[in-house]
Design a protein around this motif. Structure first.
Motif, PDB file in Angstrom:
ATOM      1  N   PRO A 139    -101.931  58.466  32.806  1.00  0.00           N
ATOM      2  CA  PRO A 139    -100.703  58.027  32.145  1.00  0.00           C
ATOM      3  C   PRO A 139    -100.962  56.813  31.268  1.00  0.00           C
ATOM      4  CG  PRO A 139    -100.744  57.214  34.391  1.00  0.00           C
ATOM      5  CD  PRO A 139    -101.970  58.075  34.224  1.00  0.00           C
ATOM      6  N   CYS A 140    -100.264  56.741  30.159  1.00  0.00           N
ATOM      7  CA  CYS A 140    -100.185  55.512  29.372  1.00  0.00           C
ATOM      8  C   CYS A 140     -98.701  55.231  29.235  1.00  0.00           C
ATOM      9  CB  CYS A 140    -100.858  55.665  28.015  1.00  0.00           C
ATOM     10  SG  CYS A 140    -100.920  54.100  27.094  1.00  0.00           S
ATOM     11  N   SER A 141     -98.152  54.703  30.305  1.00  0.00           N
ATOM     12  CA  SER A 141     -96.710  54.533  30.447  1.00  0.00           C
ATOM     13  C   SER A 141     -96.357  53.060  30.450  1.00  0.00           C
ATOM     14  CB  SER A 141     -96.257  55.169  31.772  1.00  0.00           C
ATOM     15  OG  SER A 141     -94.915  54.839  32.074  1.00  0.00           O
ATOM     16  N   ASN A 142     -95.093  52.775  30.191  1.00  0.00           N
ATOM     17  CA  ASN A 142     -94.599  51.419  30.355  1.00  0.00           C
ATOM     18  C   ASN A 142     -94.329  51.096  31.826  1.00  0.00           C
ATOM     19  OD1 ASN A 142     -94.723  50.524  27.674  1.00  0.00           O
ATOM     20  ND2 ASN A 142     -92.781  51.500  27.176  1.00  0.00           N
ATOM     21  N   GLY A 143     -94.453  52.096  32.692  1.00  0.00           N
ATOM     22  CA  GLY A 143     -94.324  51.863  34.118  1.00  0.00           C
ATOM     23  C   GLY A 143     -95.529  51.116  34.664  1.00  0.00           C
ATOM     24  N   SER A 144     -95.304  50.350  35.731  1.00  0.00           N
ATOM     25  CA  SER A 144     -96.386  49.588  36.354  1.00  0.00           C
ATOM     26  C   SER A 144     -97.349  50.510  37.092  1.00  0.00           C
ATOM     27  CB  SER A 144     -95.798  48.580  37.346  1.00  0.00           C
ATOM     28  OG  SER A 144     -95.246  49.272  38.466  1.00  0.00           O
ATOM     29  N   ILE A 145     -98.483  49.956  37.491  1.00  0.00           N
ATOM     30  CA  ILE A 145     -99.440  50.722  38.281  1.00  0.00           C
ATOM     31  C   ILE A 145     -98.795  51.167  39.588  1.00  0.00           C
ATOM     32  CG2 ILE A 145    -101.610  50.570  39.581  1.00  0.00           C
ATOM     33  CD1 ILE A 145    -102.650  48.739  37.319  1.00  0.00           C
TER      34      ILE A 145
END
Length: 225
Positions: free
Chosen positions: A113-119
């Motif tokens: 993923p390359c998301s704005n969500g955290s790890i």
């Protein structure tokens, strides 16, 4: 084009946030229009990140922004929401093609993923949805939020790959415009149900992306092994 890794937008591209969050809201806040609440909560997402992207606030993980936004939206709806409802974003269901498509793509390439969500968020979401990532990349690595170029470039650097060797896959044209500007390859997969009936945004590609696919299985078929 030699693509060695594919990095993915997650909210909307891989998972159905609208239906999933509404389900969680309905279970915790009976009597509230759960879908309207979910949409309003999501609408706070970009403004909260914008303050960080623009330098008005230091980096804060999306988990914390979601929690702040939850209480802001709950007040608007005239209810009190428990902090535990914030975990709704860790329990989003994948679109039907996603797990099989990622599994097929993973046979020949790195998938992450390359998301704005955290790890933390992306890890728990992957466990819930069965997303077979090789690693977790995105905002926490870059300490910033898409569509800032450093988010895409930090993912490439973490994989020790040149941007041209990495394909950003998204259902959102703005994400792909930013990734292309950073030198990445691009793949578009539409999600016409992301925003529910009457969706008008991102129904079709807005540029000649490197790959335009119907779904993740079609994406796997279009990329040479």
């Amino acid at each position: 084009m030699t693509v060695k890794a594919l990095i993915f937008d997650v909210f909307g591209t891989c998972v159905d946030w609208r239906t999933s969050v509404a389900r969680e809201v309905a279970a915790v806040l009976p009597g509230v229009d759960a879908t309207a609440f979910a949409v309003a909560w999501r609408a706070e997402y970009d403004p909260a990140m914008a303050r960080i992207r623009e330098g008005g606030r230091g980096y804060v993980a999306l988990d914390e922004l979601h929690l702040e936004n939850l209480h802001r939206v709950a007040a608007r709806f005239g209810v009190t929401a428990p902090d535990s409802l914030n975990a709704a974003w860790e329990r989003l269901d994948p679109w039907p093609d996603v797990v099989a498509g990622l599994t097929a793509l993973k046979r020949s390439r790195i998938v992450a993923p390359c998301s704005n969500g955290s790890i933390a968020l992306m890890t728990r979401l992957a466990r819930h949805a069965g997303l077979p990532w090789d690693c977790i990349l995105g905002a926490d690595i870059a300490r910033d939020y898409k569509p800032k170029p450093q988010v895409y470039l930090a993912a490439c650097a973490a994989l020790r790959l040149a941007p041209a060797e990495v394909m950003m896959v998204a259902a959102h044209n703005d994400d792909l415009f930013a990734a292309r500007a950073a030198g990445l390859a691009t793949g578009f997969v539409p999600r016409p149900a992301e925003h529910g009936p009457g969706q008008t945004l991102d129904l079709a590609p807005e540029a000649g992306w490197d790959v335009i696919a119907r779904d993740f299985s079609d994406l796997a078929a279009r990329l040479p092994a």
